[in-house]
Scaffold this motif. Structure first.
Motif, mmCIF file in Angstrom:
data_model
loop_
_atom_site.group_PDB
_atom_site.id
_atom_site.type_symbol
_atom_site.label_atom_id
_atom_site.label_comp_id
_atom_site.label_asym_id
_atom_site.label_seq_id
_atom_site.Cartn_x
_atom_site.Cartn_y
_atom_site.Cartn_z
ATOM 1 N N VAL A 161 -6.611 5.686 -0.484
ATOM 2 C CA VAL A 161 -5.767 5.788 0.740
ATOM 3 C C VAL A 161 -6.289 6.908 1.392
ATOM 4 C CG1 VAL A 161 -3.406 6.298 1.681
ATOM 5 C CG2 VAL A 161 -3.631 5.009 -0.509
ATOM 6 N N GLU A 162 -6.579 6.766 2.836
ATOM 7 C CA GLU A 162 -7.362 7.747 3.566
ATOM 8 C C GLU A 162 -6.329 8.144 4.848
ATOM 9 O OE1 GLU A 162 -11.652 7.981 3.662
ATOM 10 O OE2 GLU A 162 -11.376 6.290 2.575
ATOM 11 N N ARG A 163 -6.445 9.296 5.355
ATOM 12 C CA ARG A 163 -5.843 9.432 6.476
ATOM 13 C C ARG A 163 -6.364 10.969 7.117
ATOM 14 N NH1 ARG A 163 0.295 9.518 9.392
ATOM 15 N NH2 ARG A 163 -0.569 10.584 11.212
ATOM 16 N N ASP A 164 -7.008 11.128 8.389
ATOM 17 C CA ASP A 164 -7.560 12.279 8.817
ATOM 18 C C ASP A 164 -8.316 12.931 7.996
ATOM 19 O OD1 ASP A 164 -5.911 11.615 10.981
ATOM 20 O OD2 ASP A 164 -4.284 12.852 10.391
ATOM 21 N N GLY A 165 -9.256 12.186 7.235
ATOM 22 C CA GLY A 165 -10.428 12.895 6.236
ATOM 23 C C GLY A 165 -9.586 12.971 4.916
ATOM 24 N N ALA A 166 -8.383 12.864 4.546
ATOM 25 C CA ALA A 166 -7.863 13.251 3.483
ATOM 26 C C ALA A 166 -7.981 11.923 2.595
ATOM 27 C CB ALA A 166 -6.274 13.895 3.404
ATOM 28 N N ARG A 167 -8.572 12.035 1.233
ATOM 29 C CA ARG A 167 -8.539 10.859 0.451
ATOM 30 C C ARG A 167 -7.605 10.810 -0.751
ATOM 31 N NH1 ARG A 167 -14.346 8.732 -0.756
ATOM 32 N NH2 ARG A 167 -14.487 10.919 -1.601
ATOM 33 N N VAL A 168 -6.861 9.922 -1.147
ATOM 34 C CA VAL A 168 -6.053 9.931 -2.343
ATOM 35 C C VAL A 168 -6.277 8.773 -3.163
ATOM 36 C CG1 VAL A 168 -3.594 9.671 -3.041
ATOM 37 C CG2 VAL A 168 -4.021 11.092 -1.252
ATOM 38 N N ALA A 217 1.091 15.421 4.940
ATOM 39 C CA ALA A 217 0.363 15.349 3.598
ATOM 40 C C ALA A 217 -1.249 15.354 3.864
ATOM 41 C CB ALA A 217 0.874 14.154 2.885
ATOM 42 N N ALA A 218 -1.704 14.602 4.653
ATOM 43 C CA ALA A 218 -3.066 14.752 4.913
ATOM 44 C C ALA A 218 -3.668 16.202 5.156
ATOM 45 C CB ALA A 218 -3.563 13.662 6.021
ATOM 46 N N ARG A 219 -2.744 16.814 5.990
ATOM 47 C CA ARG A 219 -3.154 18.220 6.273
ATOM 48 C C ARG A 219 -3.405 19.111 5.015
ATOM 49 N NH1 ARG A 219 0.731 19.621 9.761
ATOM 50 N NH2 ARG A 219 -0.049 18.368 11.230
ATOM 51 N N ARG A 220 -2.291 18.768 4.255
ATOM 52 C CA ARG A 220 -2.049 19.815 3.069
ATOM 53 C C ARG A 220 -3.259 19.240 1.933
ATOM 54 N NH1 ARG A 220 -1.333 24.630 1.154
ATOM 55 N NH2 ARG A 220 -0.659 24.433 -0.995
ATOM 56 N N ILE A 221 -3.823 18.083 1.932
ATOM 57 C CA ILE A 221 -4.445 17.796 1.125
ATOM 58 C C ILE A 221 -5.945 18.093 1.397
ATOM 59 C CG2 ILE A 221 -5.950 15.640 0.266
ATOM 60 C CD1 ILE A 221 -3.169 14.195 0.539
ATOM 61 N N ASN A 222 -6.286 18.057 2.780
ATOM 62 C CA ASN A 222 -7.458 18.338 3.310
ATOM 63 C C ASN A 222 -7.780 20.160 3.070
ATOM 64 O OD1 ASN A 222 -8.821 16.235 4.043
ATOM 65 N ND2 ASN A 222 -7.619 16.323 6.222
ATOM 66 N N THR A 223 -6.578 20.814 3.037
ATOM 67 C CA THR A 223 -6.655 22.281 2.841
ATOM 68 C C THR A 223 -6.735 22.391 1.205
ATOM 69 O OG1 THR A 223 -4.764 22.811 4.440
ATOM 70 C CG2 THR A 223 -4.880 24.569 2.831
ATOM 71 N N VAL A 224 -6.152 21.795 0.393
ATOM 72 C CA VAL A 224 -6.194 21.647 -0.986
ATOM 73 C C VAL A 224 -7.766 21.238 -1.339
ATOM 74 C CG1 VAL A 224 -5.754 20.898 -3.307
ATOM 75 C CG2 VAL A 224 -4.113 21.593 -1.777
ATOM 76 N N LEU A 225 -8.318 20.463 -0.811
ATOM 77 C CA LEU A 225 -9.673 19.828 -1.279
ATOM 78 C C LEU A 225 -10.870 20.616 -0.445
ATOM 79 C CD1 LEU A 225 -9.179 15.930 -1.147
ATOM 80 C CD2 LEU A 225 -9.074 17.519 -3.036
ATOM 81 N N ALA A 226 -10.462 21.364 0.327
ATOM 82 C CA ALA A 226 -11.425 22.474 0.991
ATOM 83 C C ALA A 226 -12.359 23.365 0.115
ATOM 84 C CB ALA A 226 -11.009 23.167 2.246
ATOM 85 N N GLY A 235 0.874 -1.172 -0.080
ATOM 86 C CA GLY A 235 0.035 0.059 0.008
ATOM 87 C C GLY A 235 0.914 1.128 0.077
ATOM 88 N N ILE A 236 0.300 2.232 0.302
ATOM 89 C CA ILE A 236 0.629 3.894 0.287
ATOM 90 C C ILE A 236 0.378 4.275 1.660
ATOM 91 C CG2 ILE A 236 0.386 6.000 -0.652
ATOM 92 C CD1 ILE A 236 0.159 4.631 -3.585
ATOM 93 N N THR A 237 1.315 5.063 2.284
ATOM 94 C CA THR A 237 1.106 5.726 3.425
ATOM 95 C C THR A 237 1.139 7.084 3.250
ATOM 96 O OG1 THR A 237 2.271 3.971 4.548
ATOM 97 C CG2 THR A 237 2.013 6.149 5.805
ATOM 98 N N LEU A 238 0.241 8.028 3.760
ATOM 99 C CA LEU A 238 0.153 9.278 3.999
ATOM 100 C C LEU A 238 0.515 9.846 5.295
ATOM 101 C CD1 LEU A 238 -3.435 10.354 2.481
ATOM 102 C CD2 LEU A 238 -1.255 10.722 1.279
ATOM 103 N N THR A 239 1.482 10.818 5.091
ATOM 104 C CA THR A 239 1.873 11.390 6.637
ATOM 105 C C THR A 239 0.880 12.308 7.028
ATOM 106 O OG1 THR A 239 3.156 13.249 5.468
ATOM 107 C CG2 THR A 239 4.435 11.316 5.752
ATOM 108 N N GLU A 240 1.086 12.741 8.381
ATOM 109 C CA GLU A 240 0.177 13.651 8.938
ATOM 110 C C GLU A 240 0.204 14.945 8.180
ATOM 111 O OE1 GLU A 240 -0.537 16.090 13.089
ATOM 112 O OE2 GLU A 240 0.534 14.133 13.276
#
Length: 108
Positions: free
Chosen positions: A56-63, A10-19, A3-8
């Motif tokens: 791949v999901e972490r802290d609400g961020a989806r890739v 990365a998840a924070r930035r993805i959530n910012t972008v997707l907001a 699998g693939i791992t998202l760091t904290e």
């Protein structure tokens, strides 16, 4: 497949972008031929999930990563860095035998 791992970060930035994107949007990462090392990562925002996608999901961020790209990214760690050079997603890919200075292309 590991699998693939998202760091904290990365998840924070993805959530910012997707907001600012429509509800249900995901970050799509794919691998295309090209770049200075043979393959390159391509980033985009998408709302559609395909049958062969790995999510791949972490802290609400989806890739999402398509099945073909997954074979080149299996075991990768996706991070977001903010350093003197600038801000960017950084992919640590154990399958890459070499990468370029920009960090967006690699060879296997």
């Amino acid at each position: 497949m590991t699998g693939i791992t998202l760091t904290e970060n990365a998840a924070r930035r993805i959530n910012t972008v997707l907001a600012s994107e429509p509800s249900g949007s995901m970050l799509r990462i794919s691998v295309d031929g090209g770049g200075c090392s043979g393959f390159q990562y391509v980033f985009g925002v998408e709302r559609t999930r395909h049958d062969d996608d790995v999510v791949v999901e972490r802290d609400g961020a989806r890739v999402v990563v398509d099945g073909l790209s997954m074979q080149y990214m299996d075991g990768a760690v996706i991070d977001f860095v903010d350093d003197l050079i600038g801000q960017s997603f950084k992919i640590e890919n154990p399958q890459a035998t070499a990468s370029c200075g920009c960090g967006t292309s690699f060879s296997v």
